[in-house]
Design a protein around this motif. Sequence first.
Motif, PDB file in Angstrom:
ATOM      1  N   LEU A  91      50.538 -62.053 -63.504  1.00 43.51           N
ATOM      2  CA  LEU A  91      49.788 -63.378 -62.862  1.00 43.51           C
ATOM      3  C   LEU A  91      49.924 -63.331 -61.627  1.00 43.51           C
ATOM      4  CD1 LEU A  91      50.709 -66.237 -65.693  1.00 43.51           C
ATOM      5  CD2 LEU A  91      48.575 -65.300 -65.243  1.00 43.51           C
ATOM      6  N   MET A  92      51.338 -62.951 -61.222  1.00 44.38           N
ATOM      7  CA  MET A  92      51.638 -62.797 -59.828  1.00 44.38           C
ATOM      8  C   MET A  92      50.668 -61.983 -58.928  1.00 44.38           C
ATOM      9  SD  MET A  92      55.851 -62.822 -60.340  1.00 44.38           S
ATOM     10  CE  MET A  92      56.313 -62.810 -58.170  1.00 44.38           C
ATOM     11  N   LEU A  93      50.178 -61.046 -59.690  1.00 45.36           N
ATOM     12  CA  LEU A  93      49.421 -59.917 -59.062  1.00 45.36           C
ATOM     13  C   LEU A  93      47.820 -60.429 -59.041  1.00 45.36           C
ATOM     14  CD1 LEU A  93      50.896 -56.647 -60.395  1.00 45.36           C
ATOM     15  CD2 LEU A  93      51.090 -57.488 -58.027  1.00 45.36           C
ATOM     16  N   GLY A  94      47.585 -61.695 -59.425  1.00 46.80           N
ATOM     17  CA  GLY A  94      46.242 -62.139 -59.324  1.00 46.80           C
ATOM     18  C   GLY A  94      45.548 -62.450 -60.523  1.00 46.80           C
ATOM     19  N   CYS A  95      46.102 -61.974 -61.687  1.00 46.40           N
ATOM     20  CA  CYS A  95      45.317 -62.203 -63.095  1.00 46.40           C
ATOM     21  C   CYS A  95      45.073 -63.836 -63.148  1.00 46.40           C
ATOM     22  CB  CYS A  95      46.250 -61.729 -64.289  1.00 46.40           C
ATOM     23  SG  CYS A  95      46.278 -60.064 -64.360  1.00 46.40           S
ATOM     24  N   THR A  96      43.722 -64.002 -63.597  1.00 50.63           N
ATOM     25  CA  THR A  96      43.274 -65.292 -63.858  1.00 50.63           C
ATOM     26  C   THR A  96      43.804 -65.961 -65.126  1.00 50.63           C
ATOM     27  OG1 THR A  96      41.272 -64.610 -64.587  1.00 50.63           O
ATOM     28  CG2 THR A  96      41.508 -65.177 -62.199  1.00 50.63           C
ATOM     29  N   ALA A 130      45.953 -53.962 -70.793  1.00 47.60           N
ATOM     30  CA  ALA A 130      47.100 -53.944 -71.424  1.00 47.60           C
ATOM     31  C   ALA A 130      47.457 -52.404 -71.361  1.00 47.60           C
ATOM     32  CB  ALA A 130      46.771 -54.284 -73.031  1.00 47.60           C
ATOM     33  N   THR A 131      47.426 -51.818 -70.250  1.00 49.20           N
ATOM     34  CA  THR A 131      48.197 -50.440 -69.988  1.00 49.20           C
ATOM     35  C   THR A 131      49.614 -50.391 -70.073  1.00 49.20           C
ATOM     36  OG1 THR A 131      47.971 -50.772 -67.527  1.00 49.20           O
ATOM     37  CG2 THR A 131      46.031 -49.854 -68.670  1.00 49.20           C
ATOM     38  N   GLU A 132      50.144 -51.503 -69.765  1.00 49.29           N
ATOM     39  CA  GLU A 132      51.675 -51.747 -69.554  1.00 49.29           C
ATOM     40  C   GLU A 132      52.073 -51.301 -68.248  1.00 49.29           C
ATOM     41  OE1 GLU A 132      53.903 -49.909 -72.768  1.00 49.29           O
ATOM     42  OE2 GLU A 132      53.276 -51.710 -74.215  1.00 49.29           O
ATOM     43  N   ASP A 133      51.097 -51.248 -67.109  1.00 44.20           N
ATOM     44  CA  ASP A 133      51.239 -50.512 -65.813  1.00 44.20           C
ATOM     45  C   ASP A 133      50.799 -51.723 -64.861  1.00 44.20           C
ATOM     46  OD1 ASP A 133      51.370 -49.408 -63.442  1.00 44.20           O
ATOM     47  OD2 ASP A 133      50.680 -47.451 -63.960  1.00 44.20           O
ATOM     48  N   THR A 134      51.404 -52.556 -64.398  1.00 45.62           N
ATOM     49  CA  THR A 134      50.891 -53.701 -63.593  1.00 45.62           C
ATOM     50  C   THR A 134      50.215 -53.048 -62.402  1.00 45.62           C
ATOM     51  OG1 THR A 134      53.188 -53.840 -62.665  1.00 45.62           O
ATOM     52  CG2 THR A 134      52.656 -55.251 -64.374  1.00 45.62           C
ATOM     53  N   ARG A 135      50.383 -51.692 -61.906  1.00 50.49           N
ATOM     54  CA  ARG A 135      49.580 -51.256 -60.986  1.00 50.49           C
ATOM     55  C   ARG A 135      48.235 -51.421 -61.106  1.00 50.49           C
ATOM     56  NH1 ARG A 135      53.119 -45.866 -60.382  1.00 50.49           N
ATOM     57  NH2 ARG A 135      52.937 -46.020 -62.590  1.00 50.49           N
ATOM     58  N   ARG A 136      47.828 -51.435 -62.573  1.00 51.35           N
ATOM     59  CA  ARG A 136      46.243 -51.305 -62.639  1.00 51.35           C
ATOM     60  C   ARG A 136      45.529 -52.565 -62.349  1.00 51.35           C
ATOM     61  NH1 ARG A 136      43.104 -48.741 -66.251  1.00 51.35           N
ATOM     62  NH2 ARG A 136      44.491 -46.688 -65.582  1.00 51.35           N
ATOM     63  N   VAL A 137      46.729 -53.685 -62.461  1.00 55.79           N
ATOM     64  CA  VAL A 137      46.028 -55.155 -62.132  1.00 55.79           C
ATOM     65  C   VAL A 137      45.552 -54.912 -60.567  1.00 55.79           C
ATOM     66  CG1 VAL A 137      46.415 -57.339 -61.674  1.00 55.79           C
ATOM     67  CG2 VAL A 137      47.136 -56.138 -63.713  1.00 55.79           C
TER      68      VAL A 137
END
Length: 304
Positions: free
Chosen positions: A198-203, A166-173
Amino acid sequence: MNVNWQGVYPAVTTQYHDDMSVNLEATQHMVDSLIKEGVDGIIVLGTVGENCSHTQEEKKAILIAVKEVVAGRVPLISGVAETTTQFAIDYSKMCEQLGIDGLMVLPGMVYRSTEAEAIAHYQQIARQCGLPIMIYNNPVTYGVDVSIDGMRILAEEPNIVAVKEATEDTRRVSELFAAFGDRFIVFGGVDDIALESLMLGCTGWISGLTNVFPQESVAIYKLAREGRFQEALEIWRWFLPLLRLDTIPTLVQCIKFCEQLAGRGSEVTRAPRMPLVGSERERVEQLYNQAMATRIDLAKFNLD
């Protein structure tokens, strides 16, 4: 640990009577409805569940009541939000004794930890409790970011299995997957960037507004997992104005007010949280009414 956490996990509210006492029956009814509408897991006593507003006796009663109604249908995870590490260990052991399936652990409350202190906090809990643990990494709200290097230290603890990012930075995913592969289950933890996550791979997706629109949340998740992003976008764009309510200081009041408008619960929160008033209340009601007026027929997506 072999833990299969995936899908949409609402961070559920705790329901109260008008006198502010815990309404266990209403809380059970709300959780049961969410499961019947397709959510994949339940997070109880997180931020949205007003964890820090309860005594330990109340927390235990809530856990017992929710475990009873969940009845093994989906994983049940409890938030751990305590003021000291020892209190968090004690609470985690209680969850283990009660048969809760896992923990979503926050850094120590009140005191703003350094990263090293937060890592030590998580390590000590993991080493004294046998439950699988999800790290809740929310630097915006709690003032400490567990970096990739920090997660590398925590990866040495076998029962730390997941992270709510929940960093609000999708790069962290992407950075988490690049550094650790499938070592951690990664949940998106910010409602208004959930589809991107989710598009970046979160399950999975841990969500507040799912309490109000569970079927739409589950549909977005299923479509994203199937790579049907154009279809997911149609629901996402409809949902986004409400999802933004998850990112403001009054998120708990906003979510509970929307639950009340939907006939799913009561807006009553415990002080110091106060009910929404004036233009803020009007704005939330307008957003809810607009969503209801333009609600999408999910049947056209042919989801199981």
